[in-house]
Design a protein around this motif. Structure first.
Motif, PDB file in Angstrom:
ATOM      1  N   PRO A  33      52.704  41.084  50.673  1.00 38.83           N
ATOM      2  CA  PRO A  33      51.406  40.568  50.233  1.00 38.83           C
ATOM      3  C   PRO A  33      50.347  40.705  51.326  1.00 38.83           C
ATOM      4  O   PRO A  33      50.651  40.648  52.516  1.00 38.83           O
ATOM      5  CB  PRO A  33      51.685  39.098  49.919  1.00 38.83           C
ATOM      6  N   TYR A  35      45.879  39.852  52.054  1.00 37.56           N
ATOM      7  CA  TYR A  35      44.736  39.061  51.604  1.00 37.56           C
ATOM      8  C   TYR A  35      43.465  39.597  52.238  1.00 37.56           C
ATOM      9  O   TYR A  35      43.482  40.168  53.314  1.00 37.56           O
ATOM     10  CB  TYR A  35      44.926  37.592  51.995  1.00 37.56           C
ATOM     11  N   HIS A  38      36.928  37.239  50.674  1.00 33.38           N
ATOM     12  CA  HIS A  38      35.804  37.466  49.758  1.00 33.38           C
ATOM     13  C   HIS A  38      34.677  36.512  50.155  1.00 33.38           C
ATOM     14  O   HIS A  38      34.925  35.344  50.415  1.00 33.38           O
ATOM     15  CB  HIS A  38      36.246  37.213  48.312  1.00 33.38           C
ATOM     16  N   GLN A  44      41.478  36.031  49.040  1.00 31.15           N
ATOM     17  CA  GLN A  44      41.963  36.556  47.770  1.00 31.15           C
ATOM     18  C   GLN A  44      43.102  37.533  48.031  1.00 31.15           C
ATOM     19  O   GLN A  44      43.071  38.285  49.000  1.00 31.15           O
ATOM     20  CB  GLN A  44      40.845  37.301  47.029  1.00 31.15           C
ATOM     21  N   PRO A  45      44.130  37.553  47.160  1.00 28.42           N
ATOM     22  CA  PRO A  45      45.228  38.512  47.364  1.00 28.42           C
ATOM     23  C   PRO A  45      44.801  39.938  47.015  1.00 28.42           C
ATOM     24  O   PRO A  45      44.011  40.147  46.102  1.00 28.42           O
ATOM     25  CB  PRO A  45      46.312  38.018  46.408  1.00 28.42           C
ATOM     26  N   VAL A  46      45.319  40.887  47.763  1.00 28.71           N
ATOM     27  CA  VAL A  46      45.079  42.305  47.478  1.00 28.71           C
ATOM     28  C   VAL A  46      46.033  42.702  46.353  1.00 28.71           C
ATOM     29  O   VAL A  46      47.241  42.514  46.481  1.00 28.71           O
ATOM     30  CB  VAL A  46      45.333  43.167  48.728  1.00 28.71           C
ATOM     31  N   PRO A  47      45.514  43.221  45.240  1.00 26.96           N
ATOM     32  CA  PRO A  47      46.406  43.642  44.155  1.00 26.96           C
ATOM     33  C   PRO A  47      47.375  44.718  44.637  1.00 26.96           C
ATOM     34  O   PRO A  47      46.973  45.713  45.219  1.00 26.96           O
ATOM     35  CB  PRO A  47      45.459  44.209  43.102  1.00 26.96           C
ATOM     36  N   GLY A  48      48.646  44.511  44.424  1.00 23.26           N
ATOM     37  CA  GLY A  48      49.658  45.482  44.841  1.00 23.26           C
ATOM     38  C   GLY A  48      50.119  45.308  46.262  1.00 23.26           C
ATOM     39  O   GLY A  48      51.022  46.003  46.712  1.00 23.26           O
ATOM     40  N   GLY A  49      49.527  44.404  47.021  1.00 20.64           N
ATOM     41  CA  GLY A  49      49.934  44.188  48.403  1.00 20.64           C
ATOM     42  C   GLY A  49      49.521  45.334  49.309  1.00 20.64           C
ATOM     43  O   GLY A  49      48.660  46.136  48.971  1.00 20.64           O
ATOM     44  N   SER A  50      50.144  45.404  50.476  1.00 21.98           N
ATOM     45  CA  SER A  50      49.806  46.435  51.449  1.00 21.98           C
ATOM     46  C   SER A  50      51.040  46.801  52.265  1.00 21.98           C
ATOM     47  O   SER A  50      51.910  45.974  52.499  1.00 21.98           O
ATOM     48  CB  SER A  50      48.717  45.918  52.390  1.00 21.98           C
ATOM     49  N   TYR A  62      40.410  46.856  52.240  1.00 24.10           N
ATOM     50  CA  TYR A  62      40.451  46.795  50.775  1.00 24.10           C
ATOM     51  C   TYR A  62      39.001  46.839  50.339  1.00 24.10           C
ATOM     52  O   TYR A  62      38.268  45.860  50.446  1.00 24.10           O
ATOM     53  CB  TYR A  62      41.134  45.520  50.297  1.00 24.10           C
ATOM     54  N   GLU A  71      47.385  34.069  54.293  1.00 23.04           N
ATOM     55  CA  GLU A  71      46.259  33.463  53.575  1.00 23.04           C
ATOM     56  C   GLU A  71      45.276  32.787  54.512  1.00 23.04           C
ATOM     57  O   GLU A  71      44.117  32.582  54.149  1.00 23.04           O
ATOM     58  CB  GLU A  71      46.769  32.436  52.560  1.00 23.04           C
TER      59      GLU A  71
END
Length: 81
Positions: A33, A35, A38, A44-50, A62, A71
């Motif tokens: 995961p 983040y 914003h 906010q979480p990054v969709p798909g993680g990293s 991102y 977080e």
């Protein structure tokens, strides 16, 4: 008749079933995961993680936001060299 079924057919069926179901599995790595901060919504979480590591020189991004491993936004992630 009943004994030969359990001794021969049932184990053969179990082996064939195990072989056929082994093709249904996939081996894919799950991204950890990540983040981003914003401006309005906060962390906010990054969709798909990293898959970016925690060491390096160029920040992992991102969109226009740098991404973090936690977080609390204290551990930056970088692009692999």
């Amino acid at each position: 008749m009943k004994k030969s079924f359990f001794k021969i057919i049932l184990p053969a069926f179990a082996i064939l079933m195990a072989i056929s179901l082994s093709f249904a599995t996939t081996s894919e790595e799950v991204a950890s995961p990540a983040y981003y901060d914003h401006p309005v919504l906060g962390a906010q979480p990054v969709p798909g993680g990293s898959d970016c590591p925690q060491t390096g020189t160029i920040e992992c991004m991102y969109g226009e936001f740098p991404i973090y491993a936690d977080e609390g936004l204290s551990i930056k992630l970088f692009i692999r060299n």
